[in-house]
Design a protein around this motif. Structure first.
Motif, PDB file in Angstrom:
ATOM      1  N   HIS A  72      33.340  29.735 181.412  1.00  0.00           N
ATOM      2  CA  HIS A  72      33.994  30.601 182.401  1.00  0.00           C
ATOM      3  C   HIS A  72      33.476  30.315 183.812  1.00  0.00           C
ATOM      4  O   HIS A  72      34.257  30.223 184.765  1.00  0.00           O
ATOM      5  CB  HIS A  72      33.759  32.071 182.070  1.00  0.00           C
ATOM      6  CG  HIS A  72      33.956  32.969 183.253  1.00  0.00           C
ATOM      7  ND1 HIS A  72      32.880  33.459 183.987  1.00  0.00           N
ATOM      8  CD2 HIS A  72      35.069  33.425 183.870  1.00  0.00           C
ATOM      9  CE1 HIS A  72      33.342  34.183 184.982  1.00  0.00           C
ATOM     10  NE2 HIS A  72      34.653  34.194 184.938  1.00  0.00           N
ATOM     11  N   ARG A  89      44.976  29.708 179.509  1.00  0.00           N
ATOM     12  CA  ARG A  89      45.584  30.748 178.692  1.00  0.00           C
ATOM     13  C   ARG A  89      45.168  30.592 177.231  1.00  0.00           C
ATOM     14  O   ARG A  89      44.857  31.579 176.547  1.00  0.00           O
ATOM     15  CB  ARG A  89      47.102  30.704 178.834  1.00  0.00           C
ATOM     16  CG  ARG A  89      47.826  31.899 178.236  1.00  0.00           C
ATOM     17  CD  ARG A  89      49.320  31.804 178.450  1.00  0.00           C
ATOM     18  NE  ARG A  89      49.644  31.598 179.862  1.00  0.00           N
ATOM     19  CZ  ARG A  89      50.133  30.472 180.354  1.00  0.00           C
ATOM     20  NH1 ARG A  89      50.360  29.429 179.553  1.00  0.00           N
ATOM     21  NH2 ARG A  89      50.411  30.373 181.643  1.00  0.00           N
ATOM     22  N   SER A 117      41.511  31.705 176.591  1.00  0.00           N
ATOM     23  CA  SER A 117      41.295  33.150 176.482  1.00  0.00           C
ATOM     24  C   SER A 117      41.566  33.661 175.070  1.00  0.00           C
ATOM     25  O   SER A 117      41.054  34.721 174.693  1.00  0.00           O
ATOM     26  CB  SER A 117      42.197  33.889 177.482  1.00  0.00           C
ATOM     27  OG  SER A 117      41.910  33.492 178.808  1.00  0.00           O
ATOM     28  N   LYS A 138      36.485  36.972 177.887  1.00  0.00           N
ATOM     29  CA  LYS A 138      37.947  36.909 177.949  1.00  0.00           C
ATOM     30  C   LYS A 138      38.472  37.677 179.164  1.00  0.00           C
ATOM     31  O   LYS A 138      39.440  37.260 179.796  1.00  0.00           O
ATOM     32  CB  LYS A 138      38.550  37.464 176.668  1.00  0.00           C
ATOM     33  CG  LYS A 138      38.362  36.573 175.454  1.00  0.00           C
ATOM     34  CD  LYS A 138      39.018  37.154 174.214  1.00  0.00           C
ATOM     35  CE  LYS A 138      38.832  36.227 173.018  1.00  0.00           C
ATOM     36  NZ  LYS A 138      39.455  36.765 171.790  1.00  0.00           N
ATOM     37  N   GLU A 139      37.842  38.791 179.474  1.00  0.00           N
ATOM     38  CA  GLU A 139      38.257  39.555 180.654  1.00  0.00           C
ATOM     39  C   GLU A 139      38.064  38.727 181.931  1.00  0.00           C
ATOM     40  O   GLU A 139      38.937  38.713 182.807  1.00  0.00           O
ATOM     41  CB  GLU A 139      37.452  40.857 180.735  1.00  0.00           C
ATOM     42  CG  GLU A 139      37.711  41.818 179.572  1.00  0.00           C
ATOM     43  CD  GLU A 139      36.853  43.058 179.674  1.00  0.00           C
ATOM     44  OE1 GLU A 139      36.059  43.144 180.644  1.00  0.00           O
ATOM     45  OE2 GLU A 139      36.967  43.939 178.803  1.00  0.00           O
ATOM     46  N   LEU A 172      37.933  35.454 182.085  1.00  0.00           N
ATOM     47  CA  LEU A 172      38.858  34.323 182.048  1.00  0.00           C
ATOM     48  C   LEU A 172      40.256  34.734 182.499  1.00  0.00           C
ATOM     49  O   LEU A 172      40.964  33.959 183.162  1.00  0.00           O
ATOM     50  CB  LEU A 172      38.911  33.727 180.645  1.00  0.00           C
ATOM     51  CG  LEU A 172      37.718  32.858 180.229  1.00  0.00           C
ATOM     52  CD1 LEU A 172      37.838  32.447 178.772  1.00  0.00           C
ATOM     53  CD2 LEU A 172      37.618  31.619 181.119  1.00  0.00           C
ATOM     54  N   ARG A 173      40.657  35.937 182.139  1.00  0.00           N
ATOM     55  CA  ARG A 173      41.966  36.411 182.602  1.00  0.00           C
ATOM     56  C   ARG A 173      41.981  36.560 184.120  1.00  0.00           C
ATOM     57  O   ARG A 173      43.005  36.325 184.772  1.00  0.00           O
ATOM     58  CB  ARG A 173      42.317  37.736 181.911  1.00  0.00           C
ATOM     59  CG  ARG A 173      42.775  37.571 180.470  1.00  0.00           C
ATOM     60  CD  ARG A 173      43.406  38.849 179.941  1.00  0.00           C
ATOM     61  NE  ARG A 173      42.417  39.911 179.778  1.00  0.00           N
ATOM     62  CZ  ARG A 173      41.737  40.122 178.652  1.00  0.00           C
ATOM     63  NH1 ARG A 173      41.944  39.341 177.594  1.00  0.00           N
ATOM     64  NH2 ARG A 173      40.861  41.107 178.562  1.00  0.00           N
ATOM     65  N   GLU A 185      42.443  33.177 185.465  1.00  0.00           N
ATOM     66  CA  GLU A 185      43.845  32.798 185.283  1.00  0.00           C
ATOM     67  C   GLU A 185      44.736  33.430 186.343  1.00  0.00           C
ATOM     68  O   GLU A 185      45.686  32.806 186.838  1.00  0.00           O
ATOM     69  CB  GLU A 185      44.308  33.205 183.886  1.00  0.00           C
ATOM     70  CG  GLU A 185      45.690  32.702 183.522  1.00  0.00           C
ATOM     71  CD  GLU A 185      46.092  33.100 182.115  1.00  0.00           C
ATOM     72  OE1 GLU A 185      47.267  32.904 181.764  1.00  0.00           O
ATOM     73  OE2 GLU A 185      45.232  33.625 181.368  1.00  0.00           O
TER      74      GLU A 185
END
Length: 368
Positions: free
Chosen positions: A190, A252, A255, A265-266, A268-269, A272
Protein backbone atom coordinates in the motif's frame (compact mmCIF):
# COMPACT_ATOMS: atom_id res chain seq x y z
CA UNK A 1 10.03 -3.49 20.67
CA UNK A 2 12.82 -1.02 20.13
CA UNK A 3 14.96 -1.10 17.03
CA UNK A 4 17.80 -3.56 17.60
CA UNK A 5 20.65 -5.05 15.67
CA UNK A 6 20.68 -8.84 15.74
CA UNK A 7 23.12 -11.33 14.28
CA UNK A 8 21.47 -14.77 14.18
CA UNK A 9 23.41 -17.89 14.85
CA UNK A 10 24.98 -20.02 12.15
CA UNK A 11 22.57 -22.95 12.56
CA UNK A 12 20.88 -22.09 9.31
CA UNK A 13 22.89 -22.61 6.12
CA UNK A 14 23.57 -19.59 3.93
CA UNK A 15 20.55 -19.01 1.75
CA UNK A 16 22.30 -17.03 -0.95
CA UNK A 17 25.48 -15.10 -1.45
CA UNK A 18 25.96 -12.60 1.34
CA UNK A 19 25.52 -9.05 0.16
CA UNK A 20 26.66 -6.30 2.47
CA UNK A 21 25.56 -2.71 2.47
CA UNK A 22 26.32 -0.92 -0.83
CA UNK A 23 29.25 1.42 -0.57
CA UNK A 24 30.51 4.27 -2.71
CA UNK A 25 33.90 3.97 -4.36
CA UNK A 26 35.69 6.10 -6.89
CA UNK A 27 34.60 5.36 -10.43
CA UNK A 28 36.27 6.31 -13.68
CA UNK A 29 34.55 9.67 -13.74
CA UNK A 30 35.17 10.41 -10.08
CA UNK A 31 31.55 9.85 -8.95
CA UNK A 32 30.14 7.29 -6.55
CA UNK A 33 29.68 3.72 -7.76
CA UNK A 34 27.25 1.17 -6.31
CA UNK A 35 28.61 -2.38 -6.20
CA UNK A 36 25.20 -4.06 -5.74
CA UNK A 37 21.61 -3.50 -6.79
CA UNK A 38 20.44 -4.02 -3.19
CA UNK A 39 19.63 -0.58 -1.78
CA UNK A 40 18.27 -1.53 1.64
CA UNK A 41 16.81 -4.43 3.58
CA UNK A 42 15.48 -5.17 7.03
CA UNK A 43 13.52 -7.69 9.04
CA UNK A 44 10.37 -6.35 10.68
CA UNK A 45 9.05 -7.94 13.86
CA UNK A 46 5.72 -6.64 15.15
CA UNK A 47 6.20 -3.50 13.09
CA UNK A 48 9.70 -2.72 14.36
CA UNK A 49 12.82 -2.80 12.26
CA UNK A 50 15.54 -5.30 13.15
CA UNK A 51 18.75 -4.44 11.32
CA UNK A 52 21.04 -7.24 10.18
CA UNK A 53 24.43 -7.26 8.54
CA UNK A 54 23.33 -9.12 5.41
CA UNK A 55 20.14 -9.96 3.57
CA UNK A 56 20.69 -13.63 4.37
CA UNK A 57 20.74 -12.81 8.09
CA UNK A 58 17.40 -11.02 7.79
CA UNK A 59 15.83 -14.01 6.06
CA UNK A 60 17.22 -16.45 8.61
CA UNK A 61 15.99 -14.23 11.42
CA UNK A 62 12.39 -14.32 10.16
CA UNK A 63 12.28 -17.95 9.08
CA UNK A 64 14.10 -19.40 12.09
CA UNK A 65 11.93 -17.51 14.60
CA UNK A 66 14.81 -16.51 16.84
CA UNK A 67 12.91 -13.83 18.77
CA UNK A 68 9.99 -15.78 20.24
CA UNK A 69 9.76 -18.73 22.54
CA UNK A 70 7.32 -20.60 20.32
CA UNK A 71 9.58 -20.32 17.30
CA UNK A 72 7.36 -17.94 15.34
CA UNK A 73 8.85 -14.55 14.54
CA UNK A 74 5.59 -13.20 13.03
CA UNK A 75 7.49 -10.81 10.84
CA UNK A 76 8.65 -10.27 7.29
CA UNK A 77 11.67 -9.18 5.30
CA UNK A 78 11.70 -6.18 2.99
CA UNK A 79 14.44 -6.14 0.37
CA UNK A 80 14.73 -3.13 -1.95
CA UNK A 81 16.64 -3.31 -5.23
CA UNK A 82 17.40 -0.82 -7.99
CA UNK A 83 17.86 -2.13 -11.54
CA UNK A 84 19.21 -5.55 -10.53
CA UNK A 85 21.09 -7.88 -12.83
CA UNK A 86 19.85 -11.37 -13.67
CA UNK A 87 22.35 -12.94 -11.26
CA UNK A 88 21.39 -10.68 -8.35
CA UNK A 89 17.68 -11.31 -8.76
CA UNK A 90 18.25 -15.04 -9.28
CA UNK A 91 19.70 -15.24 -5.75
CA UNK A 92 16.52 -13.83 -4.28
CA UNK A 93 14.35 -15.94 -6.57
CA UNK A 94 15.86 -19.11 -5.15
CA UNK A 95 15.24 -17.98 -1.58
CA UNK A 96 11.71 -16.63 -1.90
CA UNK A 97 10.44 -18.93 -4.64
CA UNK A 98 9.88 -16.26 -7.26
CA UNK A 99 8.44 -17.45 -10.56
CA UNK A 100 10.88 -17.31 -13.51
CA UNK A 101 8.40 -15.36 -15.67
CA UNK A 102 7.99 -12.69 -12.99
CA UNK A 103 11.76 -12.55 -12.47
CA UNK A 104 12.29 -12.03 -16.19
CA UNK A 105 9.78 -9.17 -16.18
CA UNK A 106 11.52 -7.59 -13.20
CA UNK A 107 14.91 -7.73 -14.92
CA UNK A 108 13.95 -6.39 -18.33
CA UNK A 109 11.18 -4.01 -17.18
CA UNK A 110 9.05 -2.20 -19.83
CA UNK A 111 5.91 -3.92 -18.58
CA UNK A 112 2.34 -2.71 -18.41
CA UNK A 113 0.88 -2.17 -14.92
CA UNK A 114 -0.50 -5.52 -13.81
CA UNK A 115 -1.16 -7.80 -10.86
CA UNK A 116 -0.39 -11.51 -11.20
CA UNK A 117 -0.29 -14.41 -8.80
CA UNK A 118 2.27 -17.20 -8.91
CA UNK A 119 1.34 -19.78 -6.25
CA UNK A 120 1.52 -17.84 -2.97
CA UNK A 121 3.48 -14.89 -4.38
CA UNK A 122 1.76 -11.82 -5.83
CA UNK A 123 3.59 -9.79 -8.47
CA UNK A 124 2.55 -6.14 -8.92
CA UNK A 125 3.92 -3.84 -11.64
CA UNK A 126 3.45 -0.06 -11.51
CA UNK A 127 4.71 2.71 -13.77
CA UNK A 128 6.50 5.64 -12.14
CA UNK A 129 6.60 9.09 -13.74
CA UNK A 130 8.66 12.23 -13.44
CA UNK A 131 8.47 15.65 -15.13
CA UNK A 132 12.04 16.66 -15.86
CA UNK A 133 14.13 18.83 -18.15
CA UNK A 134 16.39 16.81 -20.41
CA UNK A 135 18.66 19.79 -20.97
CA UNK A 136 19.08 23.15 -19.18
CA UNK A 137 16.51 25.65 -20.37
CA UNK A 138 14.73 23.01 -22.46
CA UNK A 139 11.15 21.79 -22.36
CA UNK A 140 10.03 19.48 -19.59
CA UNK A 141 9.13 15.94 -20.57
CA UNK A 142 7.41 13.03 -18.84
CA UNK A 143 9.89 10.25 -18.08
CA UNK A 144 8.67 6.87 -16.90
CA UNK A 145 10.16 4.11 -14.81
CA UNK A 146 8.80 1.02 -13.12
CA UNK A 147 8.41 -0.50 -9.68
CA UNK A 148 7.84 -4.24 -9.36
CA UNK A 149 6.73 -5.76 -6.06
CA UNK A 150 7.02 -9.43 -5.12
CA UNK A 151 4.77 -9.97 -2.12
CA UNK A 152 4.72 -13.22 -0.15
CA UNK A 153 3.63 -14.34 3.30
CA UNK A 154 6.89 -13.30 4.99
CA UNK A 155 8.68 -11.09 2.49
CA UNK A 156 8.43 -8.12 0.17
CA UNK A 157 10.91 -7.55 -2.65
CA UNK A 158 10.69 -4.19 -4.41
CA UNK A 159 12.52 -3.74 -7.72
CA UNK A 160 12.81 -0.20 -9.07
CA UNK A 161 13.81 0.85 -12.58
CA UNK A 162 14.47 4.49 -13.37
CA UNK A 163 15.35 7.50 -11.27
CA UNK A 164 11.86 8.36 -10.03
CA UNK A 165 9.96 7.45 -6.85
CA UNK A 166 12.83 6.45 -4.61
CA UNK A 167 11.55 4.12 -1.90
CA UNK A 168 13.90 5.21 0.87
CA UNK A 169 11.49 7.93 2.09
CA UNK A 170 8.62 5.43 1.90
CA UNK A 171 10.50 3.00 4.12
CA UNK A 172 11.35 5.70 6.64
CA UNK A 173 7.73 6.90 6.83
CA UNK A 174 6.51 3.37 7.39
CA UNK A 175 9.06 2.70 10.10
CA UNK A 176 7.64 5.66 12.02
CA UNK A 177 4.29 3.83 12.11
CA UNK A 178 4.95 0.36 13.64
CA UNK A 179 1.24 -0.31 13.90
CA UNK A 180 0.90 -0.14 10.14
CA UNK A 181 4.00 -2.27 9.53
CA UNK A 182 2.68 -4.88 11.95
CA UNK A 183 -0.07 -5.60 9.42
CA UNK A 184 2.50 -7.37 7.25
CA UNK A 185 3.77 -7.15 3.67
CA UNK A 186 0.46 -5.71 2.45
CA UNK A 187 1.30 -2.51 4.35
CA UNK A 188 4.43 -2.11 2.23
CA UNK A 189 2.47 -2.73 -0.97
CA UNK A 190 0.00 0.00 0.00
CA UNK A 191 2.75 2.48 0.94
CA UNK A 192 4.58 1.98 -2.36
CA UNK A 193 1.36 2.23 -4.38
CA UNK A 194 0.41 5.40 -2.50
CA UNK A 195 3.83 6.93 -3.25
CA UNK A 196 3.52 6.08 -6.96
CA UNK A 197 0.05 7.62 -7.22
CA UNK A 198 1.24 10.72 -5.36
CA UNK A 199 3.91 11.01 -8.04
CA UNK A 200 1.14 10.93 -10.66
CA UNK A 201 -0.60 13.80 -8.88
CA UNK A 202 2.54 15.95 -8.82
CA UNK A 203 3.28 15.37 -12.52
CA UNK A 204 -0.35 15.98 -13.49
CA UNK A 205 -0.33 19.30 -11.63
CA UNK A 206 2.90 20.32 -13.38
CA UNK A 207 1.41 19.45 -16.78
CA UNK A 208 -1.68 21.48 -15.85
CA UNK A 209 0.50 24.55 -15.28
CA UNK A 210 2.09 24.17 -18.72
CA UNK A 211 -1.32 23.74 -20.37
CA UNK A 212 -2.56 26.90 -18.65
CA UNK A 213 0.48 28.81 -19.95
CA UNK A 214 -0.12 27.57 -23.49
CA UNK A 215 -3.82 28.40 -23.32
CA UNK A 216 -3.03 31.92 -22.13
CA UNK A 217 -0.47 32.38 -24.90
CA UNK A 218 -2.87 31.12 -27.58
CA UNK A 219 -5.62 33.55 -26.61
CA UNK A 220 -3.35 36.52 -25.94
CA UNK A 221 -3.34 39.44 -28.43
CA UNK A 222 0.31 38.77 -29.26
CA UNK A 223 0.87 36.47 -32.18
CA UNK A 224 3.01 33.49 -31.13
CA UNK A 225 3.63 30.07 -32.63
CA UNK A 226 2.58 27.58 -29.94
CA UNK A 227 1.95 24.61 -32.23
CA UNK A 228 5.21 22.86 -31.33
CA UNK A 229 4.60 23.24 -27.61
CA UNK A 230 1.01 22.02 -27.93
CA UNK A 231 2.10 18.91 -29.82
CA UNK A 232 4.77 18.26 -27.18
CA UNK A 233 2.21 18.54 -24.39
CA UNK A 234 -0.10 16.15 -26.22
CA UNK A 235 2.76 13.65 -26.42
CA UNK A 236 3.53 14.02 -22.72
CA UNK A 237 -0.14 13.64 -21.79
CA UNK A 238 -0.31 10.41 -23.81
CA UNK A 239 2.80 9.17 -22.00
CA UNK A 240 1.20 10.01 -18.66
CA UNK A 241 -2.05 8.34 -19.67
CA UNK A 242 -0.21 5.11 -20.52
CA UNK A 243 1.20 5.03 -17.00
CA UNK A 244 -1.93 6.05 -15.08
CA UNK A 245 -4.77 4.34 -16.92
CA UNK A 246 -3.78 0.64 -16.77
CA UNK A 247 -3.07 0.74 -13.02
CA UNK A 248 -6.76 1.03 -12.08
CA UNK A 249 -7.49 -2.66 -12.68
CA UNK A 250 -4.55 -4.05 -10.68
CA UNK A 251 -5.31 -1.76 -7.72
CA UNK A 252 -8.95 -2.80 -7.76
CA UNK A 253 -7.98 -6.48 -7.85
CA UNK A 254 -5.42 -5.96 -5.10
CA UNK A 255 -8.11 -4.63 -2.76
CA UNK A 256 -10.00 -7.90 -3.16
CA UNK A 257 -7.14 -10.29 -2.40
CA UNK A 258 -7.37 -12.35 0.77
CA UNK A 259 -3.79 -11.69 1.90
CA UNK A 260 -4.62 -7.97 2.30
CA UNK A 261 -5.95 -7.13 5.81
CA UNK A 262 -9.20 -5.20 6.11
CA UNK A 263 -7.37 -2.13 7.45
CA UNK A 264 -5.10 -2.03 4.39
CA UNK A 265 -8.05 -2.51 2.04
CA UNK A 266 -9.49 0.77 3.29
CA UNK A 267 -6.23 2.57 2.50
CA UNK A 268 -6.00 0.88 -0.90
CA UNK A 269 -9.47 2.13 -1.77
CA UNK A 270 -8.30 5.64 -0.91
CA UNK A 271 -5.31 5.21 -3.25
CA UNK A 272 -7.70 3.96 -5.93
CA UNK A 273 -9.82 7.09 -5.48
CA UNK A 274 -6.75 9.29 -5.96
CA UNK A 275 -5.80 7.30 -9.04
CA UNK A 276 -9.30 7.75 -10.48
CA UNK A 277 -9.07 11.50 -9.97
CA UNK A 278 -5.68 11.68 -11.69
CA UNK A 279 -6.89 9.49 -14.55
CA UNK A 280 -9.90 11.73 -15.14
CA UNK A 281 -7.63 14.77 -14.91
CA UNK A 282 -5.24 13.39 -17.53
CA UNK A 283 -8.10 12.46 -19.87
CA UNK A 284 -9.43 16.01 -19.50
CA UNK A 285 -5.99 17.35 -20.49
CA UNK A 286 -6.08 15.32 -23.68
CA UNK A 287 -9.56 16.60 -24.51
CA UNK A 288 -8.58 20.18 -23.65
CA UNK A 289 -5.48 20.25 -25.83
CA UNK A 290 -7.46 19.40 -28.98
CA UNK A 291 -9.62 22.57 -28.93
CA UNK A 292 -6.58 24.62 -27.87
CA UNK A 293 -4.72 23.35 -30.93
CA UNK A 294 -7.73 24.00 -33.15
CA UNK A 295 -8.09 27.51 -31.74
CA UNK A 296 -4.40 28.16 -32.35
CA UNK A 297 -4.59 26.93 -35.93
CA UNK A 298 -7.71 29.03 -36.47
CA UNK A 299 -5.90 32.09 -35.14
CA UNK A 300 -2.97 31.37 -37.44
CA UNK A 301 -5.35 31.11 -40.40
CA UNK A 302 -7.14 34.32 -39.41
CA UNK A 303 -3.81 36.11 -39.03
CA UNK A 304 -2.69 34.91 -42.46
CA UNK A 305 -5.98 36.09 -43.97
CA UNK A 306 -5.54 39.50 -42.34
CA UNK A 307 -2.05 39.75 -43.75
CA UNK A 308 -3.25 38.81 -47.22
CA UNK A 309 -6.11 41.31 -46.99
CA UNK A 310 -3.72 44.05 -45.92
CA UNK A 311 -1.35 43.23 -48.75
CA UNK A 312 -4.26 43.23 -51.22
CA UNK A 313 -5.44 46.63 -49.96
CA UNK A 314 -1.99 48.19 -50.41
CA UNK A 315 -1.78 46.58 -53.84
CA UNK A 316 -5.09 48.19 -54.82
CA UNK A 317 -3.80 51.60 -53.68
CA UNK A 318 -0.71 51.34 -55.85
CA UNK A 319 -2.73 49.97 -58.75
CA UNK A 320 -4.52 53.32 -59.40
CA UNK A 321 -1.39 55.47 -60.09
CA UNK A 322 0.18 52.56 -61.93
CA UNK A 323 -2.84 52.23 -64.26
CA UNK A 324 -3.07 55.97 -64.98
CA UNK A 325 0.67 56.28 -65.49
CA UNK A 326 0.53 53.26 -67.78
CA UNK A 327 -2.19 54.85 -69.93
CA UNK A 328 -0.28 58.08 -70.40
CA UNK A 329 2.90 56.17 -71.08
CA UNK A 330 1.57 54.55 -74.26
CA UNK A 331 2.98 57.43 -76.40
CA UNK A 332 -0.05 57.90 -78.67
CA UNK A 333 -0.08 61.23 -80.50
CA UNK A 334 -3.72 62.07 -79.95
CA UNK A 335 -4.53 61.68 -76.24
CA UNK A 336 -6.80 63.92 -74.14
CA UNK A 337 -5.24 66.80 -72.22
CA UNK A 338 -1.74 66.29 -73.61
CA UNK A 339 -1.46 69.91 -74.70
CA UNK A 340 -3.36 71.39 -71.72
CA UNK A 341 -1.09 73.09 -69.18
CA UNK A 342 -3.25 71.88 -66.26
CA UNK A 343 -3.41 68.30 -67.52
CA UNK A 344 -0.49 67.08 -65.35
CA UNK A 345 -1.81 68.60 -62.07
CA UNK A 346 -5.26 67.24 -62.90
CA UNK A 347 -3.96 63.69 -63.32
CA UNK A 348 -2.01 63.94 -60.07
CA UNK A 349 -5.11 65.22 -58.31
CA UNK A 350 -7.21 62.35 -59.64
CA UNK A 351 -4.59 59.87 -58.44
CA UNK A 352 -4.44 61.49 -55.00
CA UNK A 353 -8.21 61.67 -54.56
CA UNK A 354 -8.70 58.09 -55.70
CA UNK A 355 -5.95 56.74 -53.42
CA UNK A 356 -7.23 58.68 -50.40
CA UNK A 357 -10.77 57.45 -51.02
CA UNK A 358 -9.61 53.85 -51.30
CA UNK A 359 -7.45 54.21 -48.16
CA UNK A 360 -10.34 55.57 -46.11
CA UNK A 361 -12.64 52.84 -47.38
CA UNK A 362 -10.14 50.10 -46.50
CA UNK A 363 -9.57 51.59 -43.04
CA UNK A 364 -13.30 51.80 -42.41
CA UNK A 365 -13.71 48.14 -43.32
CA UNK A 366 -10.72 47.05 -41.22
CA UNK A 367 -8.48 46.05 -44.10
CA UNK A 368 -5.75 48.49 -43.12
Amino acid sequence: MAMTKVRPGRATMSLFRTRGRPHASASSNGGPRRDTAVIDWAAYIDGNRVSTETVADAVRLIRDGRLTADGDSAGFVWVGLHEPSAAELADLADVFGLHPLAVEDAIHAHQRPKLERYDDVHFLVMKTVGYVQREPGGDEVVETGEIMIFCGADFVVTVRHGAHNELGPVRRRLEKNPGRLALGPAAVVHAVADSVVDGYVCVADAVQEDIDEVEEAVFSPDRTDESRRIYRLKREVIQLKRAVGPLAGPLRNLSGRRFVPAEIKEYLRDVEDHLTRVREQVEAYDELLNPILQAHMTQVTVGDNQDMRRISAWGALFMVPTAIAGIYGMNFEFMPELKWKYGYPMVLGIIAVTCVSLYRGFRRNGWL
